[in-house]
Design a protein around this motif. Structure first.
Motif, PDB file in Angstrom:
ATOM      1  N   UNK A  71      29.536   2.788  81.694  1.00 55.95           N
ATOM      2  CA  UNK A  71      28.247   2.436  82.297  1.00 55.95           C
ATOM      3  C   UNK A  71      27.132   3.270  81.685  1.00 55.95           C
ATOM      4  N   UNK A  72      27.401   4.559  81.491  1.00 54.70           N
ATOM      5  CA  UNK A  72      26.397   5.431  80.870  1.00 54.70           C
ATOM      6  C   UNK A  72      26.136   5.020  79.420  1.00 54.70           C
ATOM      7  N   UNK A  73      27.189   4.681  78.691  1.00 56.82           N
ATOM      8  CA  UNK A  73      27.012   4.240  77.307  1.00 56.82           C
ATOM      9  C   UNK A  73      26.236   2.932  77.246  1.00 56.82           C
ATOM     10  N   UNK A  74      26.477   2.056  78.206  1.00 54.88           N
ATOM     11  CA  UNK A  74      25.724   0.800  78.268  1.00 54.88           C
ATOM     12  C   UNK A  74      24.233   1.078  78.431  1.00 54.88           C
ATOM     13  N   UNK A  75      23.891   1.952  79.369  1.00 54.02           N
ATOM     14  CA  UNK A  75      22.483   2.288  79.599  1.00 54.02           C
ATOM     15  C   UNK A  75      21.900   2.982  78.371  1.00 54.02           C
ATOM     16  N   UNK A  80      30.364   4.420  90.983  1.00 57.82           N
ATOM     17  CA  UNK A  80      30.193   5.586  90.107  1.00 57.82           C
ATOM     18  C   UNK A  80      28.747   5.719  89.629  1.00 57.82           C
ATOM     19  N   UNK A  81      27.823   5.376  90.499  1.00 53.45           N
ATOM     20  CA  UNK A  81      26.414   5.358  90.105  1.00 53.45           C
ATOM     21  C   UNK A  81      25.869   6.766  89.851  1.00 53.45           C
ATOM     22  N   UNK A  82      26.151   7.703  90.732  1.00 52.97           N
ATOM     23  CA  UNK A  82      25.630   9.060  90.558  1.00 52.97           C
ATOM     24  C   UNK A  82      26.182   9.690  89.281  1.00 52.97           C
ATOM     25  N   UNK A  83      27.494   9.532  89.083  1.00 47.61           N
ATOM     26  CA  UNK A  83      28.114  10.078  87.882  1.00 47.61           C
ATOM     27  C   UNK A  83      27.538   9.424  86.626  1.00 47.61           C
ATOM     28  N   UNK A  84      27.307   8.109  86.701  1.00 46.68           N
ATOM     29  CA  UNK A  84      26.728   7.378  85.572  1.00 46.68           C
ATOM     30  C   UNK A  84      25.347   7.913  85.227  1.00 46.68           C
ATOM     31  N   UNK A  85      24.527   8.139  86.240  1.00 47.45           N
ATOM     32  CA  UNK A  85      23.169   8.631  86.021  1.00 47.45           C
ATOM     33  C   UNK A  85      23.179  10.016  85.380  1.00 47.45           C
ATOM     34  N   UNK A  86      24.046  10.897  85.852  1.00 47.40           N
ATOM     35  CA  UNK A  86      24.107  12.251  85.296  1.00 47.40           C
ATOM     36  C   UNK A  86      24.587  12.221  83.849  1.00 47.40           C
ATOM     37  N   UNK A  87      25.627  11.444  83.571  1.00 46.64           N
ATOM     38  CA  UNK A  87      26.127  11.359  82.199  1.00 46.64           C
ATOM     39  C   UNK A  87      25.081  10.733  81.281  1.00 46.64           C
ATOM     40  N   UNK A  88      24.374   9.729  81.780  1.00 44.01           N
ATOM     41  CA  UNK A  88      23.271   9.142  81.012  1.00 44.01           C
ATOM     42  C   UNK A  88      22.211  10.197  80.719  1.00 44.01           C
ATOM     43  N   UNK A  89      21.906  11.026  81.704  1.00 43.53           N
ATOM     44  CA  UNK A  89      20.927  12.098  81.513  1.00 43.53           C
ATOM     45  C   UNK A  89      21.365  13.092  80.455  1.00 43.53           C
ATOM     46  N   UNK A  90      22.653  13.454  80.468  1.00 42.58           N
ATOM     47  CA  UNK A  90      23.175  14.347  79.431  1.00 42.58           C
ATOM     48  C   UNK A  90      22.934  13.765  78.036  1.00 42.58           C
ATOM     49  N   UNK A  91      23.280  12.499  77.868  1.00 42.26           N
ATOM     50  CA  UNK A  91      23.171  11.869  76.549  1.00 42.26           C
ATOM     51  C   UNK A  91      21.717  11.718  76.119  1.00 42.26           C
ATOM     52  N   UNK A  92      20.858  11.333  77.047  1.00 43.24           N
ATOM     53  CA  UNK A  92      19.440  11.169  76.716  1.00 43.24           C
ATOM     54  C   UNK A  92      18.790  12.511  76.379  1.00 43.24           C
ATOM     55  N   UNK A  93      19.143  13.550  77.125  1.00 41.31           N
ATOM     56  CA  UNK A  93      18.597  14.873  76.822  1.00 41.31           C
ATOM     57  C   UNK A  93      19.040  15.355  75.455  1.00 41.31           C
ATOM     58  N   UNK A  94      20.313  15.139  75.142  1.00 41.54           N
ATOM     59  CA  UNK A  94      20.837  15.537  73.839  1.00 41.54           C
ATOM     60  C   UNK A  94      20.147  14.765  72.719  1.00 41.54           C
TER      61      UNK A  94
END
Length: 261
Positions: free
Chosen positions: A171-175, A196-210
Protein backbone atom coordinates in the motif's frame (compact mmCIF):
# COMPACT_ATOMS: atom_id res chain seq x y z
CA UNK A 1 37.41 2.89 -5.35
CA UNK A 2 34.59 5.36 -4.85
CA UNK A 3 33.14 5.49 -1.36
CA UNK A 4 29.41 5.00 -0.96
CA UNK A 5 27.83 7.88 0.93
CA UNK A 6 24.62 7.89 2.91
CA UNK A 7 23.15 11.37 3.31
CA UNK A 8 22.43 12.38 6.90
CA UNK A 9 19.98 14.94 5.53
CA UNK A 10 17.95 12.23 3.81
CA UNK A 11 18.12 9.82 6.74
CA UNK A 12 16.96 12.55 9.10
CA UNK A 13 14.10 13.49 6.73
CA UNK A 14 13.15 9.82 6.50
CA UNK A 15 12.54 9.50 10.24
CA UNK A 16 11.22 13.01 10.81
CA UNK A 17 8.68 12.58 8.02
CA UNK A 18 7.82 9.16 9.44
CA UNK A 19 7.23 10.79 12.83
CA UNK A 20 4.97 13.46 11.30
CA UNK A 21 3.12 10.74 9.41
CA UNK A 22 2.59 8.86 12.65
CA UNK A 23 0.94 11.93 14.16
CA UNK A 24 -1.21 12.50 11.07
CA UNK A 25 -2.38 8.89 11.08
CA UNK A 26 -3.14 8.79 14.78
CA UNK A 27 -5.05 12.07 14.62
CA UNK A 28 -7.02 11.01 11.55
CA UNK A 29 -8.01 7.65 13.01
CA UNK A 30 -8.32 9.04 16.55
CA UNK A 31 -6.00 6.24 17.61
CA UNK A 32 -4.87 5.72 21.19
CA UNK A 33 -2.54 2.86 20.23
CA UNK A 34 0.92 3.78 21.50
CA UNK A 35 2.65 0.74 20.02
CA UNK A 36 3.30 2.64 16.78
CA UNK A 37 6.23 4.78 17.90
CA UNK A 38 8.84 5.70 15.31
CA UNK A 39 11.31 7.19 17.79
CA UNK A 40 11.09 4.12 20.02
CA UNK A 41 11.70 1.81 17.04
CA UNK A 42 14.76 3.84 16.04
CA UNK A 43 16.15 3.72 19.58
CA UNK A 44 15.65 -0.04 19.80
CA UNK A 45 17.41 -0.78 16.52
CA UNK A 46 20.36 1.46 17.40
CA UNK A 47 20.64 -0.27 20.77
CA UNK A 48 20.58 -3.74 19.21
CA UNK A 49 23.11 -2.79 16.53
CA UNK A 50 25.46 -1.38 19.16
CA UNK A 51 25.09 -4.43 21.40
CA UNK A 52 25.54 -6.87 18.51
CA UNK A 53 28.16 -5.15 16.42
CA UNK A 54 31.09 -7.05 17.94
CA UNK A 55 29.22 -10.34 18.19
CA UNK A 56 28.14 -12.92 15.63
CA UNK A 57 25.20 -13.19 13.24
CA UNK A 58 23.19 -15.29 15.67
CA UNK A 59 22.90 -12.33 18.05
CA UNK A 60 21.36 -10.23 15.28
CA UNK A 61 18.92 -12.98 14.33
CA UNK A 62 17.90 -13.53 17.96
CA UNK A 63 17.35 -9.80 18.44
CA UNK A 64 15.35 -9.14 15.28
CA UNK A 65 13.82 -12.33 13.91
CA UNK A 66 10.77 -12.27 16.16
CA UNK A 67 9.77 -8.71 15.24
CA UNK A 68 6.28 -8.98 13.75
CA UNK A 69 5.91 -5.30 12.90
CA UNK A 70 7.88 -4.40 9.78
CA UNK A 71 8.00 -0.78 10.89
CA UNK A 72 10.03 -1.81 13.92
CA UNK A 73 12.66 -3.17 11.55
CA UNK A 74 12.67 -0.23 9.15
CA UNK A 75 15.74 1.43 10.74
CA UNK A 76 17.64 -1.86 10.32
CA UNK A 77 16.58 -2.07 6.66
CA UNK A 78 17.87 1.44 6.09
CA UNK A 79 21.07 0.54 7.94
CA UNK A 80 21.53 -2.40 5.53
CA UNK A 81 21.96 -0.01 2.58
CA UNK A 82 25.18 -1.14 0.84
CA UNK A 83 25.98 -3.15 3.96
CA UNK A 84 26.41 -6.68 2.64
CA UNK A 85 27.04 -8.28 6.02
CA UNK A 86 23.72 -7.02 7.34
CA UNK A 87 21.91 -8.09 4.15
CA UNK A 88 23.25 -11.61 4.55
CA UNK A 89 21.89 -11.67 8.09
CA UNK A 90 18.50 -10.33 6.99
CA UNK A 91 18.25 -13.16 4.44
CA UNK A 92 17.98 -15.53 7.41
CA UNK A 93 14.92 -13.76 8.87
CA UNK A 94 11.46 -15.32 8.61
CA UNK A 95 10.10 -12.42 6.54
CA UNK A 96 13.33 -11.81 4.63
CA UNK A 97 11.85 -11.44 1.14
CA UNK A 98 9.77 -8.43 2.16
CA UNK A 99 12.63 -6.81 4.08
CA UNK A 100 14.95 -7.27 1.11
CA UNK A 101 12.32 -5.70 -1.12
CA UNK A 102 12.31 -2.60 1.07
CA UNK A 103 16.10 -2.56 0.94
CA UNK A 104 15.88 -2.45 -2.87
CA UNK A 105 13.39 0.42 -2.71
CA UNK A 106 15.67 2.37 -0.36
CA UNK A 107 18.63 1.73 -2.65
CA UNK A 108 16.67 2.94 -5.69
CA UNK A 109 15.67 6.12 -3.86
CA UNK A 110 19.18 6.93 -2.62
CA UNK A 111 20.63 6.13 -6.05
CA UNK A 112 18.14 8.61 -7.53
CA UNK A 113 16.62 6.00 -9.82
CA UNK A 114 13.10 7.26 -9.13
CA UNK A 115 12.44 10.45 -11.02
CA UNK A 116 10.11 11.95 -13.59
CA UNK A 117 12.64 10.87 -16.22
CA UNK A 118 12.15 7.21 -15.37
CA UNK A 119 9.16 5.00 -16.11
CA UNK A 120 7.71 3.43 -12.96
CA UNK A 121 7.09 0.02 -14.53
CA UNK A 122 10.76 -0.96 -15.11
CA UNK A 123 11.68 0.43 -11.69
CA UNK A 124 9.15 -1.86 -10.00
CA UNK A 125 10.24 -4.75 -12.22
CA UNK A 126 13.80 -4.38 -10.94
CA UNK A 127 12.49 -4.90 -7.40
CA UNK A 128 11.68 -8.54 -8.20
CA UNK A 129 13.66 -10.92 -6.01
CA UNK A 130 12.77 -14.36 -7.43
CA UNK A 131 10.21 -14.94 -4.71
CA UNK A 132 6.82 -15.94 -6.09
CA UNK A 133 4.79 -14.15 -3.42
CA UNK A 134 6.57 -10.80 -3.58
CA UNK A 135 6.80 -10.93 -7.37
CA UNK A 136 3.04 -11.52 -7.62
CA UNK A 137 2.41 -8.63 -5.26
CA UNK A 138 4.70 -6.39 -7.33
CA UNK A 139 2.87 -7.39 -10.50
CA UNK A 140 -0.39 -6.38 -8.87
CA UNK A 141 1.22 -3.11 -7.78
CA UNK A 142 2.40 -2.41 -11.34
CA UNK A 143 -1.03 -3.08 -12.81
CA UNK A 144 -2.84 -0.83 -10.36
CA UNK A 145 -0.51 2.08 -11.16
CA UNK A 146 -0.06 1.68 -14.93
CA UNK A 147 -3.76 1.00 -15.54
CA UNK A 148 -4.72 3.89 -13.24
CA UNK A 149 -7.19 1.77 -11.31
CA UNK A 150 -9.38 3.74 -8.94
CA UNK A 151 -8.32 3.97 -5.31
CA UNK A 152 -11.51 2.22 -4.18
CA UNK A 153 -10.69 -0.76 -6.38
CA UNK A 154 -7.02 -0.74 -5.35
CA UNK A 155 -8.05 -0.85 -1.70
CA UNK A 156 -10.30 -3.83 -2.39
CA UNK A 157 -7.71 -5.67 -4.51
CA UNK A 158 -4.97 -5.27 -1.92
CA UNK A 159 -7.30 -6.43 0.86
CA UNK A 160 -8.22 -9.54 -1.11
CA UNK A 161 -4.87 -10.50 -2.63
CA UNK A 162 -2.12 -9.38 -0.23
CA UNK A 163 -1.56 -10.99 3.16
CA UNK A 164 -2.43 -8.54 5.91
CA UNK A 165 0.94 -8.82 7.68
CA UNK A 166 2.67 -7.43 4.56
CA UNK A 167 -0.09 -5.20 3.22
CA UNK A 168 1.34 -1.90 4.48
CA UNK A 169 4.44 -2.42 2.31
CA UNK A 170 2.55 -2.65 -0.95
CA UNK A 171 0.00 0.00 0.00
CA UNK A 172 2.85 2.37 0.84
CA UNK A 173 4.64 1.53 -2.41
CA UNK A 174 1.42 2.15 -4.32
CA UNK A 175 1.08 5.62 -2.79
CA UNK A 176 4.78 6.41 -3.17
CA UNK A 177 5.14 5.31 -6.79
CA UNK A 178 1.81 6.89 -7.77
CA UNK A 179 2.98 10.34 -6.70
CA UNK A 180 6.36 10.70 -5.01
CA UNK A 181 6.45 14.45 -5.67
CA UNK A 182 3.66 15.81 -3.42
CA UNK A 183 4.36 14.80 0.17
CA UNK A 184 1.22 16.06 1.86
CA UNK A 185 -1.19 14.91 -0.83
CA UNK A 186 0.34 11.44 -0.89
CA UNK A 187 0.23 11.11 2.89
CA UNK A 188 -3.38 12.26 2.94
CA UNK A 189 -4.26 9.63 0.35
CA UNK A 190 -2.52 6.90 2.34
CA UNK A 191 -4.91 7.47 5.25
CA UNK A 192 -7.86 6.09 3.30
CA UNK A 193 -6.89 2.42 3.15
CA UNK A 194 -9.34 0.25 5.05
CA UNK A 195 -6.66 -1.98 6.63
CA UNK A 196 -3.14 -1.28 7.95
CA UNK A 197 -3.78 2.39 7.27
CA UNK A 198 -1.65 3.86 10.07
CA UNK A 199 1.28 1.60 9.24
CA UNK A 200 0.88 2.44 5.54
CA UNK A 201 0.97 6.17 6.25
CA UNK A 202 4.10 5.93 8.40
CA UNK A 203 5.95 3.76 5.88
CA UNK A 204 4.91 6.14 3.10
CA UNK A 205 6.29 9.00 5.20
CA UNK A 206 9.61 7.20 5.62
CA UNK A 207 9.95 6.73 1.86
CA UNK A 208 8.87 10.26 0.98
CA UNK A 209 11.25 11.78 3.53
CA UNK A 210 14.12 9.69 2.21
CA UNK A 211 13.26 10.73 -1.34
CA UNK A 212 12.95 14.47 -0.70
CA UNK A 213 15.44 15.20 2.06
CA UNK A 214 14.88 17.54 5.00
CA UNK A 215 15.02 20.85 3.15
CA UNK A 216 12.27 19.78 0.76
CA UNK A 217 9.82 18.83 3.50
CA UNK A 218 6.80 21.12 4.04
CA UNK A 219 8.13 24.28 5.65
CA UNK A 220 5.41 24.46 8.29
CA UNK A 221 6.55 21.07 9.62
CA UNK A 222 10.17 22.16 10.00
CA UNK A 223 9.39 25.35 11.93
CA UNK A 224 6.46 24.13 14.06
CA UNK A 225 7.20 24.63 17.79
CA UNK A 226 5.10 21.52 18.43
CA UNK A 227 7.72 19.31 16.77
CA UNK A 228 10.99 20.95 17.84
CA UNK A 229 11.77 18.71 20.83
CA UNK A 230 11.07 15.52 18.91
CA UNK A 231 12.96 16.85 15.91
CA UNK A 232 16.07 17.33 18.01
CA UNK A 233 15.68 13.87 19.54
CA UNK A 234 15.42 12.31 16.07
CA UNK A 235 18.47 14.30 14.89
CA UNK A 236 20.57 12.90 17.75
CA UNK A 237 19.43 9.34 17.03
CA UNK A 238 20.11 9.74 13.31
CA UNK A 239 23.65 10.95 14.12
CA UNK A 240 24.17 7.71 16.02
CA UNK A 241 22.68 5.51 13.30
CA UNK A 242 24.76 7.11 10.55
CA UNK A 243 27.88 6.82 12.71
CA UNK A 244 27.21 3.09 13.07
CA UNK A 245 26.85 2.68 9.32
CA UNK A 246 30.37 1.56 8.71
CA UNK A 247 33.00 1.39 6.01
CA UNK A 248 31.40 3.48 3.28
CA UNK A 249 31.76 7.14 4.26
CA UNK A 250 34.54 9.69 4.05
CA UNK A 251 33.35 11.26 7.28
CA UNK A 252 35.91 14.04 7.68
CA UNK A 253 35.17 15.66 4.31
CA UNK A 254 31.45 14.98 4.30
CA UNK A 255 30.79 16.29 7.80
CA UNK A 256 32.33 19.66 6.88
CA UNK A 257 29.68 20.08 4.22
CA UNK A 258 26.77 18.45 6.05
CA UNK A 259 23.87 20.90 6.53
CA UNK A 260 22.92 21.72 10.08
CA UNK A 261 19.40 20.64 11.02
Amino acid sequence: MELIYISKDKVFACFFCGFISQILAQNYHKSVDNTLNIISFLKQIIHFIQSSINNNDLIFIKNFNNYDDLLELFPLILYSYHHQNILEIIKKFNNSQHLLLLNKVITAILARKIDSEYSIEPIIKRLNNDNLQTDNYLQLLTETITKKISFIEVNQLFSEKIEEQYREIYQALYIFFSNPYDIEKSLQRSLYFSTKSEETTVLTGHLLGLYHGYFNLPYHWTISPEFQAKKQEIAILVDRLVALWQGKMDNRERELNEPKL
